[in-house]
Design an enzyme around this catalytic site. Structure first.
Site, PDB file in Angstrom:
ATOM      1  N   SER A  54      42.564  61.799  71.851  1.00  0.00           N
ATOM      2  CA  SER A  54      42.431  61.307  73.229  1.00  0.00           C
ATOM      3  C   SER A  54      43.748  61.549  73.958  1.00  0.00           C
ATOM      4  CB  SER A  54      42.177  59.803  73.247  1.00  0.00           C
ATOM      5  OG  SER A  54      41.056  59.468  72.501  1.00  0.00           O
ATOM      6  N   GLU A 110      47.763  58.749  76.830  1.00  0.00           N
ATOM      7  CA  GLU A 110      47.942  58.003  75.587  1.00  0.00           C
ATOM      8  C   GLU A 110      49.019  58.688  74.750  1.00  0.00           C
ATOM      9  OE1 GLU A 110      46.100  58.338  71.723  1.00  0.00           O
ATOM     10  OE2 GLU A 110      44.515  57.080  72.531  1.00  0.00           O
ATOM     11  N   ARG A 116      45.919  50.347  71.775  1.00  0.00           N
ATOM     12  CA  ARG A 116      46.821  51.499  71.658  1.00  0.00           C
ATOM     13  C   ARG A 116      48.274  51.107  71.994  1.00  0.00           C
ATOM     14  NH1 ARG A 116      42.565  53.357  69.858  1.00  0.00           N
ATOM     15  NH2 ARG A 116      41.870  55.504  70.191  1.00  0.00           N
TER      16      ARG A 116
HETATM   17  N1  EPU Z   1      31.654  59.957  77.567  1.00  0.00           N
HETATM   18  C1  EPU Z   1      31.128  60.855  78.461  1.00  0.00           C
HETATM   19  N2  EPU Z   1      31.650  62.129  78.481  1.00  0.00           N
HETATM   20  C2  EPU Z   1      32.621  62.519  77.657  1.00  0.00           C
HETATM   21  C3  EPU Z   1      33.166  61.604  76.743  1.00  0.00           C
HETATM   22  C4  EPU Z   1      32.657  60.311  76.714  1.00  0.00           C
HETATM   23  O1  EPU Z   1      30.229  60.535  79.223  1.00  0.00           O
HETATM   24  O2  EPU Z   1      33.026  63.679  77.744  1.00  0.00           O
HETATM   25  C5  EPU Z   1      31.081  58.612  77.502  1.00  0.00           C
HETATM   26  C6  EPU Z   1      30.208  58.470  76.258  1.00  0.00           C
HETATM   27  O3  EPU Z   1      28.896  58.865  76.495  1.00  0.00           O
HETATM   28  C7  EPU Z   1      30.273  56.984  75.968  1.00  0.00           C
HETATM   29  C8  EPU Z   1      31.676  56.620  76.409  1.00  0.00           C
HETATM   30  O4  EPU Z   1      32.104  57.639  77.307  1.00  0.00           O
HETATM   31  O5  EPU Z   1      29.360  56.270  76.772  1.00  0.00           O
HETATM   32  C9  EPU Z   1      32.628  56.426  75.267  1.00  0.00           C
HETATM   33  O6  EPU Z   1      32.754  57.633  74.526  1.00  0.00           O
HETATM   34  P1  EPU Z   1      33.182  57.661  72.964  1.00  0.00           P
HETATM   35  O7  EPU Z   1      32.325  56.722  72.193  1.00  0.00           O
HETATM   36  O8  EPU Z   1      33.244  59.072  72.541  1.00  0.00           O
HETATM   37  O9  EPU Z   1      34.614  56.985  72.901  1.00  0.00           O
HETATM   38  P2  EPU Z   1      35.873  57.075  73.877  1.00  0.00           P
HETATM   39  O10 EPU Z   1      36.030  55.756  74.564  1.00  0.00           O
HETATM   40  O11 EPU Z   1      35.811  58.281  74.711  1.00  0.00           O
HETATM   41  C10 EPU Z   1      37.534  56.061  72.092  1.00  0.00           C
HETATM   42  C11 EPU Z   1      38.880  56.399  71.505  1.00  0.00           C
HETATM   43  C12 EPU Z   1      38.761  57.512  70.479  1.00  0.00           C
HETATM   44  C13 EPU Z   1      37.817  57.039  69.373  1.00  0.00           C
HETATM   45  C14 EPU Z   1      36.466  56.696  70.013  1.00  0.00           C
HETATM   46  C15 EPU Z   1      35.495  56.122  69.018  1.00  0.00           C
HETATM   47  C16 EPU Z   1      40.499  55.900  73.260  1.00  0.00           C
HETATM   48  C17 EPU Z   1      41.471  56.445  74.229  1.00  0.00           C
HETATM   49  N3  EPU Z   1      39.804  56.799  72.557  1.00  0.00           N
HETATM   50  O12 EPU Z   1      37.066  57.216  72.797  1.00  0.00           O
HETATM   51  O13 EPU Z   1      40.051  57.729  69.902  1.00  0.00           O
HETATM   52  O14 EPU Z   1      37.651  58.028  68.369  1.00  0.00           O
HETATM   53  O15 EPU Z   1      36.652  55.698  71.049  1.00  0.00           O
HETATM   54  O16 EPU Z   1      35.866  54.807  68.707  1.00  0.00           O
HETATM   55  O17 EPU Z   1      40.388  54.678  73.142  1.00  0.00           O
HETATM   56  C18 EPU Z   1      42.027  59.070  69.803  1.00  0.00           C
HETATM   57  O18 EPU Z   1      42.651  58.066  70.095  1.00  0.00           O
HETATM   58  O19 EPU Z   1      42.594  60.173  69.604  1.00  0.00           O
HETATM   59  C19 EPU Z   1      40.566  59.008  69.731  1.00  0.00           C
HETATM   60  C20 EPU Z   1      39.826  60.086  69.544  1.00  0.00           C
END
Ligand code: EPU
Length: 337
Positions: free
Chosen positions: A237, A333, A162
């Site tokens: 995010s 972010e 990012r």
């Molecule tokens: N999780 C939770 N609770 C929640 C959300 C997530 O326990 O409320 C846990 C999930 O179970 C999982 C982990 O956190 O084990 C990761 O969750 P997820 O796969 O949804 O991805 P993220 O790391 O929360 C990142 C990006 C997103 C992108 C997703 C998918 C960042 C800041 N965010 O989210 O990007 O869509 O991966 O690749 O890196 C954005 O930038 O606007 C965005 C949505």
């Protein structure tokens, strides 16, 4: 190029925050942009793309330049590789769909990300195991002081998680006018490793997915977790996933052995901020019209009439609680103005 006065920016930011721009212009060409900068100091211009990665906490006492540069063009095709250029004001998702309709692979995992093409390199947008930098070839940007156009190749952009040179050394010095991608015509490099995509395709009985299957999977996964900004104001995010030392991870594991993490290097890991906020009991929290989304704790939402300050206050509470509980600092972010 027409100038408007005292315009509400509510329709121009995906959080749906109602602040006023003192002046507002629609930039339809690179010439418009140069004219604007000839007649105004760069410090008096506020550059607005898709408005999908910003939180506006006050009225903008500047001229808001809405970058409305349009056009998509295939520049070159050789063997399996295609160079395709999109102007900065093209909607990101519409561009992804255009590529898919033309059989071009490489952007399918980045389907449905809000925002415009021109801002995509600034934060090296990423999702489901793919980042913009994986297909980025170069971008053109206007130097706001000299009014010269400069090309930045991948190395010069210094992409990180990012992050890019446009958020650091070159911050505020350039306005991106177009971006070129290197995509594939036939032999696509499919990326289905990200857990949720593999599981979705399996559920659908799709054994040999093509680029459209992957895009559809991403669209459905996103729709199931992430609020549609047209229905519920948000900026995706709100926080970045923090990178912490393995010592800190070990400390957290003492109380939460199930904490998810991804290895960054031999000493650091990335922990999902959404998980930290969720475990802190804040998922679904609401204060007035500012809230933590009920399905993905990483996303802050505007239920209607929240001000930018309301959202910011909630964000600060979230940061504080995560810090108190886990000893981890999470950073926004989104850009806060
Ligand atoms: N999780 C939770 N609770 C929640 C959300 C997530 O326990 O409320 C846990 C999930 O179970 C999982 C982990 O956190 O084990 C990761 O969750 P997820 O796969 O949804 O991805 P993220 O790391 O929360 C990142 C990006 C997103 C992108 C997703 C998918 C960042 C800041 N965010 O989210 O990007 O869509 O991966 O690749 O890196 C954005 O930038 O606007 C965005 C949505």
């Amino acid at each position: 190029m027409q100038t408007y006065s005292q315009i509400s920016l509510k329709p121009f930011n995906t959080f749906g925050i109602d602040v006023t721009a003192q002046k507002f212009v629609q930039v339809e060409s690179v010439e418009d942009l140069k004219d604007l900068l000839k007649n105004n100091y760069a410090s008096e211009i506020f550059v607005l793309g898709g408005g999908s990665n910003m939180l506006l906490t006050k009225n903008i006492d500047k001229t808001v330049a809405h970058i409305n540069l349009k056009g998509i063009e295939i520049l070159q095709e050789s063997g399996n590789e295609v160079l395709i250029k999109a102007m900065a004001g093209e909607s990101w998702h519409r561009f992804v769909l255009y590529c898919l309709d033309n059989g071009l692979g490489g952007l399918e995992n980045l389907s449905l990300i809000p925002g415009n093409v021109g801002t995509s390199p600034i934060q090296n947008i990423g999702a489901y195991g793919v980042e913009l930098k994986d297909t980025f070839e170069e971008c053109t940007a206007l130097n706001v002081q000299t009014l010269e156009l400069k090309k930045f190749n991948k190395e010069e952009c210094k992409f990180g998680y990012r992050d890019s040179v446009f958020k650091n050394a070159e911050k505020g010095k350039y306005i991106i006018t177009d971006v070129t991608f290197r995509l594939t015509r036939n032999k696509h490099k499919l990326n289905t490793a990200y857990g949720a995509i593999g599981a979705f395709l399996e559920e659908q009985g799709i054994e040999e997915p093509d680029i459209k299957d992957i895009s559809n999977a991403v669209i459905q996964i996103r729709q199931s977790k992430l609020p549609n900004p047209k229905e519920l104001g948000n900026s995706g995010s709100f926080f970045k996933n923090p990178i912490v030392t393995k010592d800190l991870l070990k400390n957290i594991q003492k109380s939460y052995p199930e904490v998810p993490f991804y290895e960054v290097d031999s000493e650091h890991v990335k922990i999902p901020a959404g998980w930290l906020i969720d475990r802190a009991g804040l998922k679904g929290t609401r204060e007035g019209d500012a809230g933590v989304h009920t399905k993905q704790a990483l996303v802050l939402v505007n239920y209607g009439d929240a001000s930018g300050k309301d959202i910011l206050q909630l964000a600060e509470k979230v940061q504080q609680k995560v810090k108190d509980l886990f000893g981890v600092e999470i950073e926004p972010e989104v850009n806060i103005f």
